[in-house]
Design an enzyme around this catalytic site. Structure first.
Site, short mmCIF file in Angstrom:
data_model
loop_
_atom_site.label_atom_id
_atom_site.label_comp_id
_atom_site.label_asym_id
_atom_site.label_seq_id
_atom_site.Cartn_x
_atom_site.Cartn_y
_atom_site.Cartn_z
CG ASP A 22 -1.90 1.15 1.20
OD1 ASP A 22 -1.53 2.26 1.63
OD2 ASP A 22 -3.04 0.96 0.74
CG HIS A 70 -6.38 12.54 -9.78
ND1 HIS A 70 -6.58 11.50 -8.91
CD2 HIS A 70 -7.25 13.52 -9.41
CE1 HIS A 70 -7.54 11.81 -8.05
NE2 HIS A 70 -7.96 13.03 -8.33
CD GLU A 79 -4.19 4.05 -2.15
OE1 GLU A 79 -4.52 4.45 -1.02
OE2 GLU A 79 -4.92 4.16 -3.16
#
Length: 246
Positions: free
Chosen positions: A119, A132, A162
């Site tokens: 993560d 973004h 993610e």
């Protein structure tokens, strides 16, 4: 003859399907390849026997359609169905399919199997601060780093957002931990330059689990790695935790 027109292996393949078609009154449909203008092309061929007036087969009839472009599009569609468009790693569906096969193989042949979950830490802040597009750059860069570490039989995929997972056959959890440490060390020296000129440093939390007998399937194995990942995030991120059985 085919031998006069085509390379030996292709001519032999043509001859084999011609003979098969001659043995079947209804004929056959096969996919074949043939060199045309120096390039190997794909064809869908309908082959059928041709009889003389006495009913004896004396030739093979062929209707061939060039399907090279169709095969290319099929290959692209197959890639789209299996791959995450942004990172070119496997998508969630394909990751789970491969994972299920790996669990069955590990149990059948009794070899260790580990899964790592990643993560990217505070990823939302990257999107909120730099946009973004910058977030996409980070995701692609991270996927590229992991891919550079893969062995031929490892499987890396994006679960969503993610979060990523890495399936490691023939690998005990201790060896997966060594790999995780190496990945974190490499990340510590990496910087991502955003389009707005900002320099971003990325860290990742990692959870690791090895396959245990009580885990029913790949989803259970992944859940164990996810539990270890959650522990890594609770304990401050940018660290690795391993799943431990009670």
């Amino acid at each position: 003859t085919d031998q006069e027109l085509f390379p030996r292996a292709i001519a032999a393949a043509f001859r084999a399907t011609d003979l098969e078609a001659q043995r079947r009154p209804e004929g056959i449909t096969v996919e074949e390849q043939a060199p045309v203008n120096g390039k190997l092309s794909d064809y869908l061929s309908i082959k059928f026997p041709i009889h003389d007036d006495a009913g004896h087969v004396y030739a093979t009839g062929v209707i061939a359609t060039d399907i090279t472009e169709l095969k290319r599009l099929q290959h692209e569609l197959r890639g789209l169905a299996e791959r995450d468009e942004l990172t070119d790693s496997y998508n969630r569906r394909m990751l789970f399919e491969i994972g299920a096969c790996e669990v069955r193989g590990a149990r059948r042949y009794d070899y260790p199997l580990s899964v790592m979950m990643f993560d990217l830490d505070l990823f939302k802040q990257i999107n909120d601060t730099h946009g973004h597009a910058a977030g996409d750059q980070v995701l692609k860069g991270f996927a590229g780093l992991i891919t550079s570490e893969l062995r031929k039989h490892d499987t890396f995929g994006r679960i969503g957002g993610e979060e990523f997972a890495l399936i490691l056959p023939h690998t005990p959890a201790e060896n997966a931990l060594l790999l995780g440490n190496r990945i974190q060390q490499q990340l510590a020296h990496c910087r991502v330059l955003a389009d707005n000129g900002a320099v971003m440093q990325v860290t990742t939390s990692i959870g690791i689990s090895q396959l245990y007998p009580e885990q029913a399937d790949f989803e259970d194995l992944l859940q164990s790695a996810d539990s270890a990942l959650y522990q890594a995030k609770v304990e401050g991120r940018n660290c690795i935790r391993m799943f431990r059985r009670l």
